[in-house]
Design an enzyme around this catalytic site. Structure first.
Site, mmCIF file in Angstrom:
data_model
loop_
_atom_site.group_PDB
_atom_site.id
_atom_site.type_symbol
_atom_site.label_atom_id
_atom_site.label_comp_id
_atom_site.label_asym_id
_atom_site.label_seq_id
_atom_site.Cartn_x
_atom_site.Cartn_y
_atom_site.Cartn_z
ATOM 1 N N THR A 166 -17.393 12.849 12.166
ATOM 2 C CA THR A 166 -18.310 11.742 12.360
ATOM 3 C C THR A 166 -18.862 11.790 13.780
ATOM 4 O OG1 THR A 166 -17.038 10.408 10.819
ATOM 5 C CG2 THR A 166 -18.356 9.221 12.432
ATOM 6 N N ARG A 194 -17.631 7.138 -2.617
ATOM 7 C CA ARG A 194 -16.540 7.046 -1.641
ATOM 8 C C ARG A 194 -17.075 6.536 -0.313
ATOM 9 N NH1 ARG A 194 -15.485 9.465 3.701
ATOM 10 N NH2 ARG A 194 -13.232 9.359 4.028
ATOM 11 N N GLY A 218 -12.430 11.344 12.399
ATOM 12 C CA GLY A 218 -11.221 11.925 11.833
ATOM 13 C C GLY A 218 -11.140 11.634 10.347
#
Length: 252
Positions: A166, A194, A218
Protein backbone atom coordinates in the site's frame (compact mmCIF):
# COMPACT_ATOMS: atom_id res chain seq x y z
CA UNK A 1 6.31 25.07 12.94
CA UNK A 2 8.56 23.49 10.32
CA UNK A 3 6.43 21.44 7.89
CA UNK A 4 7.35 17.80 7.31
CA UNK A 5 6.03 15.06 5.04
CA UNK A 6 6.86 11.34 5.07
CA UNK A 7 5.76 8.99 2.27
CA UNK A 8 5.99 5.24 1.77
CA UNK A 9 5.63 3.07 -1.29
CA UNK A 10 4.57 -0.04 0.58
CA UNK A 11 5.97 -2.88 2.63
CA UNK A 12 7.83 -5.77 1.00
CA UNK A 13 10.89 -6.32 -1.11
CA UNK A 14 11.76 -4.33 -4.19
CA UNK A 15 13.07 -6.36 -7.11
CA UNK A 16 16.20 -5.02 -8.76
CA UNK A 17 14.46 -4.11 -12.01
CA UNK A 18 11.88 -2.08 -10.07
CA UNK A 19 14.27 -0.39 -7.65
CA UNK A 20 15.05 2.75 -9.63
CA UNK A 21 11.42 3.40 -10.59
CA UNK A 22 10.13 2.84 -7.05
CA UNK A 23 12.74 5.09 -5.45
CA UNK A 24 12.15 7.82 -8.02
CA UNK A 25 8.40 7.56 -7.49
CA UNK A 26 8.66 7.94 -3.72
CA UNK A 27 11.03 10.90 -4.02
CA UNK A 28 8.75 12.57 -6.57
CA UNK A 29 5.72 12.09 -4.32
CA UNK A 30 7.55 13.51 -1.31
CA UNK A 31 8.72 16.55 -3.24
CA UNK A 32 5.27 17.26 -4.63
CA UNK A 33 3.71 17.01 -1.20
CA UNK A 34 6.43 19.10 0.38
CA UNK A 35 6.04 21.72 -2.32
CA UNK A 36 2.52 22.33 -1.06
CA UNK A 37 3.68 22.56 2.55
CA UNK A 38 6.51 24.92 1.62
CA UNK A 39 4.03 27.33 0.10
CA UNK A 40 1.96 27.35 3.30
CA UNK A 41 -0.49 24.67 2.18
CA UNK A 42 -2.26 22.25 4.50
CA UNK A 43 -1.09 18.83 5.58
CA UNK A 44 -4.31 17.45 4.12
CA UNK A 45 -3.55 18.83 0.65
CA UNK A 46 0.06 17.63 0.89
CA UNK A 47 -0.73 13.99 1.71
CA UNK A 48 -3.44 13.85 -0.93
CA UNK A 49 -1.04 15.13 -3.57
CA UNK A 50 1.74 12.76 -2.53
CA UNK A 51 -0.55 9.73 -2.69
CA UNK A 52 -2.10 10.92 -5.94
CA UNK A 53 1.39 10.98 -7.43
CA UNK A 54 1.99 7.35 -6.45
CA UNK A 55 -1.44 6.30 -7.71
CA UNK A 56 -0.39 7.64 -11.11
CA UNK A 57 2.88 5.68 -10.99
CA UNK A 58 2.62 2.07 -12.28
CA UNK A 59 5.48 0.96 -10.00
CA UNK A 60 3.12 0.98 -7.00
CA UNK A 61 0.14 -1.15 -5.98
CA UNK A 62 -2.33 1.73 -6.11
CA UNK A 63 -4.22 3.49 -8.88
CA UNK A 64 -2.78 2.56 -12.26
CA UNK A 65 -0.44 -0.06 -10.76
CA UNK A 66 -3.08 -1.94 -8.79
CA UNK A 67 -3.08 -5.71 -8.62
CA UNK A 68 -6.05 -7.75 -9.88
CA UNK A 69 -8.70 -9.72 -8.03
CA UNK A 70 -9.60 -13.35 -8.79
CA UNK A 71 -11.53 -12.31 -11.90
CA UNK A 72 -8.74 -10.15 -13.24
CA UNK A 73 -10.41 -6.87 -12.21
CA UNK A 74 -9.08 -3.82 -10.36
CA UNK A 75 -10.72 -3.00 -7.00
CA UNK A 76 -9.10 -0.19 -5.01
CA UNK A 77 -9.33 1.19 -1.46
CA UNK A 78 -8.24 4.56 -0.05
CA UNK A 79 -8.55 6.72 3.06
CA UNK A 80 -7.70 10.29 4.05
CA UNK A 81 -7.94 11.88 7.49
CA UNK A 82 -7.54 15.37 8.94
CA UNK A 83 -5.96 15.46 12.40
CA UNK A 84 -7.34 18.93 13.10
CA UNK A 85 -10.93 17.75 13.49
CA UNK A 86 -10.80 13.96 12.98
CA UNK A 87 -12.69 14.30 9.70
CA UNK A 88 -12.15 11.30 7.45
CA UNK A 89 -13.27 9.90 4.13
CA UNK A 90 -12.70 6.53 2.54
CA UNK A 91 -13.69 4.36 -0.41
CA UNK A 92 -13.40 0.63 -0.96
CA UNK A 93 -13.66 -1.79 -3.89
CA UNK A 94 -13.83 1.11 -6.35
CA UNK A 95 -13.32 0.65 -10.08
CA UNK A 96 -12.77 2.88 -13.10
CA UNK A 97 -11.31 5.73 -11.03
CA UNK A 98 -7.75 6.93 -11.60
CA UNK A 99 -7.28 8.42 -8.14
CA UNK A 100 -9.24 6.80 -5.30
CA UNK A 101 -7.60 9.18 -2.80
CA UNK A 102 -9.34 12.13 -4.44
CA UNK A 103 -12.65 10.31 -4.24
CA UNK A 104 -12.01 9.60 -0.55
CA UNK A 105 -11.42 13.32 0.01
CA UNK A 106 -14.76 14.06 -1.66
CA UNK A 107 -16.50 11.57 0.62
CA UNK A 108 -15.02 13.43 3.58
CA UNK A 109 -15.98 16.89 2.38
CA UNK A 110 -19.19 16.37 0.41
CA UNK A 111 -21.09 13.76 2.42
CA UNK A 112 -22.07 13.05 6.02
CA UNK A 113 -20.51 9.60 5.71
CA UNK A 114 -16.99 8.29 6.21
CA UNK A 115 -16.90 5.32 3.82
CA UNK A 116 -18.54 4.48 0.51
CA UNK A 117 -18.01 1.18 -1.24
CA UNK A 118 -18.28 -0.49 -4.67
CA UNK A 119 -21.44 0.53 -6.57
CA UNK A 120 -22.34 3.27 -4.10
CA UNK A 121 -18.88 4.79 -4.45
CA UNK A 122 -19.25 4.55 -8.23
CA UNK A 123 -22.56 6.43 -8.19
CA UNK A 124 -21.07 9.06 -5.90
CA UNK A 125 -18.08 9.50 -8.21
CA UNK A 126 -20.44 10.08 -11.12
CA UNK A 127 -22.43 12.61 -9.12
CA UNK A 128 -19.22 14.47 -8.25
CA UNK A 129 -18.13 14.55 -11.89
CA UNK A 130 -15.12 12.30 -11.33
CA UNK A 131 -13.96 11.06 -14.76
CA UNK A 132 -14.61 7.35 -15.39
CA UNK A 133 -11.71 5.62 -17.09
CA UNK A 134 -11.54 2.24 -18.84
CA UNK A 135 -10.27 -0.52 -16.57
CA UNK A 136 -7.54 -1.32 -19.12
CA UNK A 137 -5.82 1.96 -18.21
CA UNK A 138 -5.45 0.78 -14.62
CA UNK A 139 -4.00 -2.62 -15.51
CA UNK A 140 -0.27 -3.01 -16.09
CA UNK A 141 1.32 -5.95 -17.86
CA UNK A 142 3.10 -6.78 -14.61
CA UNK A 143 -0.19 -7.04 -12.70
CA UNK A 144 -1.76 -9.15 -15.43
CA UNK A 145 1.18 -11.57 -15.49
CA UNK A 146 1.10 -11.92 -11.71
CA UNK A 147 -2.63 -12.66 -11.85
CA UNK A 148 -2.13 -15.33 -14.52
CA UNK A 149 0.69 -17.01 -12.57
CA UNK A 150 -1.45 -17.13 -9.44
CA UNK A 151 -4.11 -19.02 -11.39
CA UNK A 152 -1.70 -21.87 -12.17
CA UNK A 153 -2.32 -25.08 -10.14
CA UNK A 154 1.17 -25.13 -8.58
CA UNK A 155 1.36 -21.39 -7.89
CA UNK A 156 2.22 -19.88 -4.52
CA UNK A 157 0.12 -16.70 -4.17
CA UNK A 158 1.92 -15.71 -0.97
CA UNK A 159 5.19 -15.44 -2.89
CA UNK A 160 3.66 -12.93 -5.28
CA UNK A 161 2.51 -10.68 -2.44
CA UNK A 162 6.03 -10.01 -1.17
CA UNK A 163 6.76 -7.15 -3.56
CA UNK A 164 3.38 -5.49 -3.11
CA UNK A 165 2.47 -2.71 -0.77
CA UNK A 166 0.00 0.00 0.00
CA UNK A 167 1.18 3.58 -0.56
CA UNK A 168 0.72 6.36 1.92
CA UNK A 169 1.79 9.66 3.39
CA UNK A 170 1.67 11.58 6.66
CA UNK A 171 2.43 15.25 7.13
CA UNK A 172 2.44 18.17 9.55
CA UNK A 173 1.99 21.71 8.22
CA UNK A 174 3.18 25.10 9.43
CA UNK A 175 0.04 25.47 11.56
CA UNK A 176 0.81 22.24 13.41
CA UNK A 177 -2.01 20.25 11.84
CA UNK A 178 -1.38 16.64 10.82
CA UNK A 179 -3.01 14.43 8.17
CA UNK A 180 -2.68 10.99 6.66
CA UNK A 181 -3.58 9.38 3.34
CA UNK A 182 -3.36 5.74 2.22
CA UNK A 183 -4.26 4.00 -1.06
CA UNK A 184 -4.00 0.43 -2.36
CA UNK A 185 -5.03 -2.10 -4.95
CA UNK A 186 -5.11 -4.76 -2.22
CA UNK A 187 -3.97 -8.36 -2.52
CA UNK A 188 -3.31 -10.09 -5.81
CA UNK A 189 -6.05 -12.59 -6.78
CA UNK A 190 -8.16 -11.57 -3.79
CA UNK A 191 -11.82 -12.57 -3.59
CA UNK A 192 -14.23 -10.16 -5.27
CA UNK A 193 -15.32 -7.52 -2.79
CA UNK A 194 -12.46 -8.12 -0.36
CA UNK A 195 -11.71 -4.99 1.66
CA UNK A 196 -8.53 -4.82 3.68
CA UNK A 197 -7.26 -2.40 6.27
CA UNK A 198 -6.70 0.64 4.07
CA UNK A 199 -10.28 1.94 3.94
CA UNK A 200 -10.93 1.26 7.63
CA UNK A 201 -10.33 4.25 9.90
CA UNK A 202 -7.84 3.32 12.62
CA UNK A 203 -6.40 0.46 10.57
CA UNK A 204 -5.25 1.89 7.24
CA UNK A 205 -4.58 5.29 8.71
CA UNK A 206 -5.31 7.70 11.51
CA UNK A 207 -4.53 11.35 12.25
CA UNK A 208 -5.01 13.36 15.42
CA UNK A 209 -3.25 16.63 16.19
CA UNK A 210 -2.90 15.52 19.80
CA UNK A 211 -0.74 12.50 19.02
CA UNK A 212 0.31 12.31 15.35
CA UNK A 213 -0.52 10.65 12.04
CA UNK A 214 -0.05 7.11 10.74
CA UNK A 215 -0.34 5.38 7.38
CA UNK A 216 0.00 1.61 7.44
CA UNK A 217 1.15 -0.98 4.92
CA UNK A 218 1.42 -4.75 5.10
CA UNK A 219 -0.98 -7.68 5.45
CA UNK A 220 -4.39 -6.06 5.80
CA UNK A 221 -6.14 -8.77 7.77
CA UNK A 222 -3.35 -8.77 10.36
CA UNK A 223 -3.40 -4.98 10.60
CA UNK A 224 -7.17 -4.95 11.13
CA UNK A 225 -6.97 -7.39 14.05
CA UNK A 226 -5.19 -4.82 16.20
CA UNK A 227 -6.46 -1.61 14.54
CA UNK A 228 -2.78 -0.86 13.99
CA UNK A 229 -2.80 2.80 12.96
CA UNK A 230 -4.75 3.85 16.04
CA UNK A 231 -2.79 1.46 18.26
CA UNK A 232 0.48 3.10 17.24
CA UNK A 233 -0.87 6.53 18.14
CA UNK A 234 -2.21 5.17 21.43
CA UNK A 235 1.32 4.19 22.42
CA UNK A 236 2.61 7.56 21.27
CA UNK A 237 -0.01 9.19 23.50
CA UNK A 238 1.25 7.20 26.48
CA UNK A 239 4.73 8.58 25.90
CA UNK A 240 3.30 12.10 25.68
CA UNK A 241 1.39 11.56 28.91
CA UNK A 242 4.48 10.15 30.64
CA UNK A 243 6.56 13.11 29.49
CA UNK A 244 3.91 15.54 30.75
CA UNK A 245 3.69 13.83 34.13
CA UNK A 246 7.49 13.87 34.43
CA UNK A 247 7.53 17.60 33.62
CA UNK A 248 4.92 18.29 36.32
CA UNK A 249 6.89 16.27 38.87
CA UNK A 250 10.11 18.12 38.06
CA UNK A 251 8.41 21.50 38.28
CA UNK A 252 6.86 20.63 41.62
Amino acid sequence: MKPVIVVHGGAGRIFKEQEKGCCSGVVRAALQGYGILKQGGTALDAVEEAVRSMEDDPHFNAGCGSVLNEKGEVEMDAIIMDGKNLASGAVSAVKHVANPIKLARLVMEKTKHMLLTDHGAHLFAQAMGVPEIPEEKLITERSRERWKKNLEPDSNPEEFQKDLGTVGAVAIDSEGNVACATSTGGLSNKLIGRVGDTACIGSGGYADNYSGATSTTGHGESIMKVVLARLILYHMEQDVADDWMWTVMVQE
